[in-house]
Write an enzyme that holds these catalytic residues in place. Sequence first.
Site, PDB file in Angstrom:
ATOM      1  N   VAL A  66      -7.734   0.907   3.542  1.00 40.37           N
ATOM      2  CA  VAL A  66      -6.727  -0.262   3.070  1.00 40.37           C
ATOM      3  C   VAL A  66      -5.650  -0.686   3.992  1.00 40.37           C
ATOM      4  O   VAL A  66      -5.454  -1.894   4.559  1.00 40.37           O
ATOM      5  CB  VAL A  66      -5.938   0.127   1.747  1.00 40.37           C
ATOM      6  CG1 VAL A  66      -4.980  -0.866   1.159  1.00 40.37           C
ATOM      7  CG2 VAL A  66      -6.920   0.247   0.574  1.00 40.37           C
ATOM      8  N   GLY A  67      -4.782   0.357   4.845  1.00 35.92           N
ATOM      9  CA  GLY A  67      -4.059   0.020   5.660  1.00 35.92           C
ATOM     10  C   GLY A  67      -4.691  -0.483   6.748  1.00 35.92           C
ATOM     11  O   GLY A  67      -3.863  -1.518   7.312  1.00 35.92           O
ATOM     12  N   GLU A  75       8.649  17.090  14.867  1.00 39.86           N
ATOM     13  CA  GLU A  75       8.896  16.935  13.548  1.00 39.86           C
ATOM     14  C   GLU A  75       8.087  17.833  12.339  1.00 39.86           C
ATOM     15  O   GLU A  75       6.913  17.654  12.530  1.00 39.86           O
ATOM     16  CB  GLU A  75       8.822  15.293  13.087  1.00 39.86           C
ATOM     17  CG  GLU A  75       9.223  15.162  11.745  1.00 39.86           C
ATOM     18  CD  GLU A  75       9.345  13.592  11.498  1.00 39.86           C
ATOM     19  OE1 GLU A  75      10.192  13.121  10.872  1.00 39.86           O
ATOM     20  OE2 GLU A  75       8.288  13.090  11.894  1.00 39.86           O
ATOM     21  N   GLY A 110      -5.114   5.008   4.640  1.00 42.09           N
ATOM     22  CA  GLY A 110      -4.691   4.302   5.713  1.00 42.09           C
ATOM     23  C   GLY A 110      -5.792   3.607   6.381  1.00 42.09           C
ATOM     24  O   GLY A 110      -5.839   2.542   6.889  1.00 42.09           O
ATOM     25  N   LYS A 126       0.870  -1.232  -0.079  1.00 38.53           N
ATOM     26  CA  LYS A 126      -0.050   0.046  -0.072  1.00 38.53           C
ATOM     27  C   LYS A 126       0.808   1.325  -0.047  1.00 38.53           C
ATOM     28  O   LYS A 126       1.327   1.589   0.987  1.00 38.53           O
ATOM     29  CB  LYS A 126      -0.870  -0.071   1.286  1.00 38.53           C
ATOM     30  CG  LYS A 126      -2.147   1.187   1.084  1.00 38.53           C
ATOM     31  CD  LYS A 126      -2.473   1.617   2.247  1.00 38.53           C
ATOM     32  CE  LYS A 126      -1.857   2.630   3.033  1.00 38.53           C
ATOM     33  NZ  LYS A 126      -1.795   4.077   2.080  1.00 38.53           N
ATOM     34  N   GLU A 169       9.370   2.160  10.923  1.00 36.68           N
ATOM     35  CA  GLU A 169      10.240   3.008  10.705  1.00 36.68           C
ATOM     36  C   GLU A 169       9.419   4.508  10.843  1.00 36.68           C
ATOM     37  O   GLU A 169       8.699   4.776   9.547  1.00 36.68           O
ATOM     38  CB  GLU A 169      11.102   2.827   9.496  1.00 36.68           C
ATOM     39  CG  GLU A 169      12.424   3.623   9.292  1.00 36.68           C
ATOM     40  CD  GLU A 169      12.247   4.869   8.572  1.00 36.68           C
ATOM     41  OE1 GLU A 169      12.237   5.836   9.274  1.00 36.68           O
ATOM     42  OE2 GLU A 169      12.222   5.183   7.500  1.00 36.68           O
ATOM     43  N   CYS A 195      12.916  11.697   6.988  1.00 38.58           N
ATOM     44  CA  CYS A 195      12.554  11.561   8.557  1.00 38.58           C
ATOM     45  C   CYS A 195      14.135  11.565   9.076  1.00 38.58           C
ATOM     46  O   CYS A 195      14.250  11.836  10.329  1.00 38.58           O
ATOM     47  CB  CYS A 195      11.996  10.340   8.788  1.00 38.58           C
ATOM     48  SG  CYS A 195      12.569   8.996   7.724  1.00 38.58           S
ATOM     49  N   GLY A 236      -4.813   3.118  -1.732  1.00 40.59           N
ATOM     50  CA  GLY A 236      -6.006   3.478  -0.677  1.00 40.59           C
ATOM     51  C   GLY A 236      -5.420   4.401   0.516  1.00 40.59           C
ATOM     52  O   GLY A 236      -4.365   4.317   0.631  1.00 40.59           O
TER      53      GLY A 236
END
Length: 481
Positions: free
Chosen positions: A202-203, A375, A199, A166, A241, A275, A197
């Site tokens: 689909v996630g 962040e 998150g 995904k 990650e 990141c 798709g």
Amino acid sequence: MRHYEGVFVDGVWRPSERRRELVDPSNGRPFATVGLGGAEETNAAVAAARRAFQEFSETTVAERLDLLNRIAAAYEPRMDELADMIAEEMGSPVSARVQVEGPLAHFRQAGKVLEAYDFETRIGETIVRREAIGVCALISPWNWPIQTLAVKMAYALAAGCTVVCKPSEATPLGAIVLTRILHDAGVPAGVVNLVVGSGRTVGEAMTAHPDVDLVSFTGSTEAGARVGQVAAQTIKRVSLELGGKSANIVLPDADVAQAARWNIQRCFFNAGQSCHAPSRLLVPRTRMEEAIDGILDEVGRIRMGDPRDPSTTMGPMVTKAHYDSVRRYIRTGLEEGATLICGGLEPPEGLSDGAYVRPTVFGDVTPDMAIAREEIFGPVLAVMPYDDEDEAVEIANESPFGLAGYVFSADPERGYAVGRRLRAGRVFYNGAPANAASPMGGYKQSGNGREMGIFGLEEYLETKAVFGFSERSRALPSLVR
């Protein structure tokens, strides 16, 4: 307007009535649509991967090595096409060749690891087998739309796993072309499946599915926490990650101006949407003027513009929503009392139609400020003074993140000693480059698990102990020496 299908199941592209419009962030104009999947397509993709797993997991090392070599051969001629596609869908300049060269290096590195890896070893009369874990859900982010997915795919295939992928729905085109490349290279039907798709649909469906054995996720810490919660219901392995707020400690014996110039290059690469970006620069209080001179000199070399122009070195934010988020942080930095060294809220000249943010550097930043803690994921750097080495390490480690750390020093022993004290998964001395064989992952809220090299391969393997076989019956390398 171009149209792409975003669901690939069991070797076939499936049309979808649900579609998402893709917008070029450099000018705000729609340029393509992509078909979206949902829970039904995800279930079909997992079923296809499960069917394909038994046969693919029993392939030999030689067969999987040949497959990785074919993928690399099919990928290499299409790097220019992929660079143009990334420039259009996320605004990363075509000059940033690592976006497309990195995946090729990782497919090749996975082959080297596979060729040398001992899947069976011995502890006395016990055989220790490493076996493919099963069906893997690979969820990749928008900021490295090909490389992140390629790294996951390369080691999953090397291990003998089948996958359901995904990509981010914001930047799906690189993943679609990568899937086509793998299909052209002869990846068997069902071994690699793709569902574009959200998150939330689909996630979550992938992560919750009882026939998924591992979820490898790269993205925000907040989303990673949700992945862990959902995956826990079926006790599946999770590799995460996540975010970072990496510190670069410039020690007093370093060339401060040069370290500051390098920090600008690394922090503002990919418009700060990385990141691992060293988004906190820690400088001896007495050397701050040298650092600012280096910063201003390097920022002056940045060329913002059309990401398809080879002379452009910084493109826009990926979306208007992310552009707004980064600008909110700049406004917060000003309100918190940080000193604006360069950049700010004004749009770059001639680029007001796109999602461009000027390279922005704040000085006099204190650890309690939001721009030092959170962040931002954009071209915003916090410069922070320190008085001694212990204070610098303390400031660096105060962050809830621990993805990367950076140290500049004229003395390798001193630099290594400081690097050892940093609570981060990767530490870079004097701007050294990473290599494809080394592990990547984070401490603390930057995630768990490791990718790349032998460490990345072993994420996709289960360990089995088989007792009662003497060394005379089966000669194997010893695991215990």
